[in-house]
Design an enzyme around this catalytic site. Structure first.
Site, mmCIF file in Angstrom:
data_model
loop_
_atom_site.group_PDB
_atom_site.id
_atom_site.type_symbol
_atom_site.label_atom_id
_atom_site.label_comp_id
_atom_site.label_asym_id
_atom_site.label_seq_id
_atom_site.Cartn_x
_atom_site.Cartn_y
_atom_site.Cartn_z
ATOM 1 N N ARG A 35 0.846 -1.190 0.000
ATOM 2 C CA ARG A 35 0.000 0.000 0.000
ATOM 3 C C ARG A 35 0.887 1.248 0.000
ATOM 4 O O ARG A 35 2.020 1.195 0.462
ATOM 5 C CB ARG A 35 -0.804 -0.023 1.301
ATOM 6 C CG ARG A 35 -2.216 0.398 1.211
ATOM 7 C CD ARG A 35 -2.778 0.419 2.623
ATOM 8 N NE ARG A 35 -3.538 -0.752 2.974
ATOM 9 C CZ ARG A 35 -4.835 -0.883 2.767
ATOM 10 N NH1 ARG A 35 -5.508 0.083 2.199
ATOM 11 N NH2 ARG A 35 -5.467 -1.978 3.126
ATOM 12 N N LEU A 38 1.490 3.338 5.315
ATOM 13 C CA LEU A 38 1.535 2.291 6.349
ATOM 14 C C LEU A 38 0.222 2.294 7.145
ATOM 15 O O LEU A 38 -0.590 3.204 7.022
ATOM 16 C CB LEU A 38 2.726 2.551 7.280
ATOM 17 C CG LEU A 38 4.105 2.534 6.586
ATOM 18 C CD1 LEU A 38 5.199 2.990 7.550
ATOM 19 C CD2 LEU A 38 4.424 1.139 6.047
ATOM 20 N N GLY A 176 -26.119 -7.393 7.115
ATOM 21 C CA GLY A 176 -25.326 -7.824 8.271
ATOM 22 C C GLY A 176 -25.359 -6.800 9.393
ATOM 23 O O GLY A 176 -24.978 -5.645 9.203
ATOM 24 N N ILE A 180 -19.469 -3.717 11.647
ATOM 25 C CA ILE A 180 -19.383 -2.759 10.538
ATOM 26 C C ILE A 180 -20.769 -2.239 10.175
ATOM 27 O O ILE A 180 -20.974 -1.039 9.998
ATOM 28 C CB ILE A 180 -18.706 -3.413 9.308
ATOM 29 C CG1 ILE A 180 -17.226 -3.689 9.633
ATOM 30 C CG2 ILE A 180 -18.834 -2.534 8.072
ATOM 31 C CD1 ILE A 180 -16.449 -4.385 8.529
ATOM 32 N N GLY A 268 -18.971 -9.962 7.241
ATOM 33 C CA GLY A 268 -17.781 -10.600 7.787
ATOM 34 C C GLY A 268 -16.557 -10.420 6.919
ATOM 35 O O GLY A 268 -16.642 -9.907 5.788
ATOM 36 N N ASP A 308 -5.420 -11.012 11.976
ATOM 37 C CA ASP A 308 -6.622 -11.517 11.295
ATOM 38 C C ASP A 308 -6.345 -12.759 10.460
ATOM 39 O O ASP A 308 -7.272 -13.501 10.128
ATOM 40 C CB ASP A 308 -7.197 -10.445 10.349
ATOM 41 C CG ASP A 308 -7.936 -9.341 11.100
ATOM 42 O OD1 ASP A 308 -7.865 -9.316 12.338
ATOM 43 O OD2 ASP A 308 -8.571 -8.503 10.430
ATOM 44 N N HIS A 440 -15.469 12.139 40.921
ATOM 45 C CA HIS A 440 -16.844 12.589 40.710
ATOM 46 C C HIS A 440 -16.811 13.982 40.104
ATOM 47 O O HIS A 440 -16.039 14.823 40.565
ATOM 48 C CB HIS A 440 -17.591 12.637 42.050
ATOM 49 C CG HIS A 440 -18.967 13.220 41.914
ATOM 50 N ND1 HIS A 440 -20.013 12.494 41.386
ATOM 51 C CD2 HIS A 440 -19.449 14.459 42.211
ATOM 52 C CE1 HIS A 440 -21.101 13.280 41.379
ATOM 53 N NE2 HIS A 440 -20.784 14.460 41.875
HETATM 54 P P1 NAI Z 1 -19.533 -9.573 11.677
HETATM 55 O O1 NAI Z 1 -19.078 -10.962 11.666
HETATM 56 O O2 NAI Z 1 -19.372 -8.728 12.885
HETATM 57 O O3 NAI Z 1 -21.091 -9.514 11.277
HETATM 58 C C1 NAI Z 1 -21.589 -10.030 10.084
HETATM 59 C C2 NAI Z 1 -23.089 -10.222 10.207
HETATM 60 O O4 NAI Z 1 -23.618 -10.516 8.912
HETATM 61 C C3 NAI Z 1 -23.486 -11.360 11.121
HETATM 62 O O5 NAI Z 1 -24.376 -10.884 12.095
HETATM 63 C C4 NAI Z 1 -24.115 -12.383 10.159
HETATM 64 O O6 NAI Z 1 -25.133 -13.133 10.771
HETATM 65 C C5 NAI Z 1 -24.655 -11.487 9.059
HETATM 66 N N1 NAI Z 1 -24.862 -12.159 7.758
HETATM 67 C C6 NAI Z 1 -24.001 -13.006 7.122
HETATM 68 N N2 NAI Z 1 -24.540 -13.411 5.935
HETATM 69 C C7 NAI Z 1 -25.752 -12.826 5.818
HETATM 70 C C8 NAI Z 1 -26.786 -12.856 4.830
HETATM 71 N N3 NAI Z 1 -26.681 -13.560 3.688
HETATM 72 N N4 NAI Z 1 -27.916 -12.131 5.028
HETATM 73 C C9 NAI Z 1 -28.047 -11.407 6.161
HETATM 74 N N5 NAI Z 1 -27.103 -11.326 7.130
HETATM 75 C C10 NAI Z 1 -25.968 -12.026 6.961
HETATM 76 O O7 NAI Z 1 -18.798 -8.902 10.410
HETATM 77 P P2 NAI Z 1 -18.520 -7.390 9.982
HETATM 78 O O8 NAI Z 1 -19.418 -6.444 10.663
HETATM 79 O O9 NAI Z 1 -18.490 -7.427 8.486
HETATM 80 O O10 NAI Z 1 -17.055 -7.135 10.535
HETATM 81 C C11 NAI Z 1 -15.959 -7.919 10.048
HETATM 82 C C12 NAI Z 1 -14.882 -8.050 11.084
HETATM 83 O O11 NAI Z 1 -14.266 -6.800 11.339
HETATM 84 C C13 NAI Z 1 -15.411 -8.569 12.407
HETATM 85 O O12 NAI Z 1 -14.567 -9.595 12.853
HETATM 86 C C14 NAI Z 1 -15.343 -7.380 13.326
HETATM 87 O O13 NAI Z 1 -15.060 -7.755 14.650
HETATM 88 C C15 NAI Z 1 -14.220 -6.533 12.723
HETATM 89 N N6 NAI Z 1 -14.467 -5.112 12.976
HETATM 90 C C16 NAI Z 1 -14.332 -4.642 14.251
HETATM 91 C C17 NAI Z 1 -14.616 -3.342 14.544
HETATM 92 C C18 NAI Z 1 -14.500 -2.880 15.968
HETATM 93 O O14 NAI Z 1 -13.874 -3.545 16.761
HETATM 94 N N7 NAI Z 1 -15.102 -1.755 16.345
HETATM 95 C C19 NAI Z 1 -15.063 -2.384 13.504
HETATM 96 C C20 NAI Z 1 -15.206 -3.002 12.228
HETATM 97 C C21 NAI Z 1 -14.918 -4.316 11.983
#
Ligand code: NAI
Length: 461
Positions: A35, A38, A176, A180, A268, A308, A440
């Site tokens: 990229r 960094l 989903g 995110i 995901g 990851d 407080h």
């Molecule tokens: P996620 O795994 O958190 O959620 C994906 C959701 O999509 C699940 O609830 C699943 O049931 C749903 N889903 C899957 N296929 C589907 C379908 N065909 N129709 C309807 N719903 C469906 O994944 P997300 O939000 O994409 O995040 C990806 C990764 O990035 C995660 O491991 C997350 O922890 C990480 N992340 C963490 C953040 C934070 O810590 N604040 C911010 C952004 C991402």
């Protein structure tokens, strides 16, 4: 004679932190990153830019909803999307340049380009092959696509495209209700888009404590987000007027559809390892496409992996901790990560944070536990800043009072959770938190009161 002790592939939070720690421990270290900047996904198209947009849109929300009540008069601000994007870019630039500075300060070489591993101890970038004692793969993850859905990053986008849309769409379907989906969905809701979230499961944010899941969904609904739960998205068809998202309801197999200008696919992420040459090297993988490791070592001598790309939650801070632990192992020390105390934060408004066991997990284990809960309504500071919604919940062992987990939804939850993390690292009882003097008026008093609720009871409820 190898030119490096360690070459790390990937400069995201796992890779760059591992590199700096290796260098601090006296190892000659380089990082390969293709990229232009960094910092990996997190700094460029993930955590950091999304936080800029969350801050900007939350400020807008405050102006629209709370300024008048505080005696702040004037027209609500208008959204200058180009300027908001420029602000986001400034935030990215400041952070990515910061890593460049840290590399120079610690004498970490940045080898620019995309790496492959022709053999153990060799990293090839362009036409040059670098010799190294150790290789660390820290290549992170990429959005996992849904079959039948084509991503163009224009109107059918992943989080990457969603951070840089050309304009604020009138309507958005989010597929989903994970981290995110909720974070970016709520950003566009605050910007005025009509947002519908379609989720396969019956609850939002999989894996979180059930009570928190219900509360966050209720709060986001109150903010105007719509939810279709228990629905499996089948296809997205791009039409002249927008995108038609078809889904099947799990309870009755009924097919329905909803149209939107933009579709965010947030179903995901999956490990990003293509192009490295792992198959030819005979690197063992897990059934879920992750690199199989034991204490970060792969089955190939001298080849390690973190973040990851391996098992465990896909979180920047988990990758960072693995980077530090591996650097210490490579330097002959005892690197260690406590996987039982890794916080998770969702940066919606209010924030959601958790660490350790959920009630559901404790019930399944058959462990006797007690619940100490305190509402932010009883916290003076929260009430003063329109943030009385939400609660702190501490789960403690029924007989020893040892803290087993905590779940917070409310103001600054993502910061408050760390008091519990430190407590858990020290094997604290809820009473230890309850007996600690808290400043407080602070939000942290709600954590103390929840700890008190594990004992004789809180003062302010
Ligand atoms: P996620 O795994 O958190 O959620 C994906 C959701 O999509 C699940 O609830 C699943 O049931 C749903 N889903 C899957 N296929 C589907 C379908 N065909 N129709 C309807 N719903 C469906 O994944 P997300 O939000 O994409 O995040 C990806 C990764 O990035 C995660 O491991 C997350 O922890 C990480 N992340 C963490 C953040 C934070 O810590 N604040 C911010 C952004 C991402």
């Amino acid at each position: 004679m190898p030119s490096y002790d360690v070459i790390i592939i990937g400069a995201g939070p796992g890779g760059y932190v591992c590199a700096i720690r290796c260098a601090q421990l006296g190892l000659k270290t380089a990082v390969v990153e293709g990229r232009e900047t960094l910092g990996g996904t997190c700094l460029n198209v993930g955590c950091i830019p999304s936080k800029a947009l969350l801050h900007a849109t939350h400020s807008l929300h405050e102006a629209e909803h709370n300024f008048a009540a505080m005696g702040l008069k004037g027209a609500a601000p208008e959204v200058d999307w180009a300027q908001m994007q420029a602000y986001k870019q400034d935030v990215i630039d400041g952070n990515t340049k910061g890593i460049e500075f840290l590399f120079k300060k610690n004498k970490v070489d940045w080898i620019k380009g995309w790496a492959s591993i022709p053999a153990a101890g060799q990293v090839k970038v362009g036409e040059t092959t670098h010799e190294t004692k150790t290789i660390v793969i820290a290549t992170g993850s990429e959005p996992s696509a849904l079959p039948g859905i084509e991503i163009d990053e224009k109107t059918v986008v992943t989080s990457t495209g969603a951070l840089s849309l050309p304009s604020v769409p009138k309507s958005m379907v989010v597929i989903g209700a994970g981290v995110i989906g909720l974070e970016l969905g709520s950003v566009y809701k605050r910007l005025g888009a009509d947002v519908t979230v379609i989720e396969y499961l019956d609850a939002v944010s999989p894996g979180m404590d059930g009570e928190v899941q219900k509360t966050v969904q209720r709060m986001l609904k109150k903010q105007g987000m719509k939810f279709v739960m228990g629905a499996a998205v089948q296809t997205v068809q791009t039409t002249k007027t927008g995108n038609k998202v078809s889904y099947k309801l799990r309870k009755n197999d009924k097919e329905e559809a909803v149209e939107a200008e933009v579709v965010l696919v947030a179903t995901g992420r999956r490990p990003y390892t293509s192009g490295l040459g792992l198959e030819a090297l005979g690197v063992e993988m897990t059934g879920r496409g992750q690199i199989a490791t034991s204490h970060y070592a792969t089955n190939v001598t001298g080849l390690y992996a973190i973040g990851d790309a391996i098992e465990g939650p896909m979180l920047a801070h988990k990758a960072e901790d693995e980077g530090v632990a591996l650097a210490e192992i490579l330097a002959g020390q005892k690197g260690h990560v406590n996987y039982g105390v890794i916080p998770g934060v969702i940066y919606t408004h209010p924030e959601v944070a958790s660490v350790g066991a959920t009630e559901e997990q404790l019930k399944e284990e058959g462990r006797a536990y007690k619940v100490g809960k305190f509402s932010f309504m009883g916290n003076g500071r929260a009430k003063a800043v329109f943030a009385g919604d939400g609660f702190v919940k501490i789960l403690a062992d029924a007989s020893t009072d040892r803290i087993l987990g905590a779940h917070i939804i409310g103001p600054a939850a993502g910061d408050l959770i760390h008091e519990i993390c430190v407590g858990m690292e020290f094997g604290a009882a809820a009473e230890d938190i309850a007996r600690t003097c808290h400043g407080h008026p602070t939000f942290s008093e709600a954590v103390r009161e929840a700890a008190m609720a594990c004992g004789d009871g809180p003062i302010h409820s």
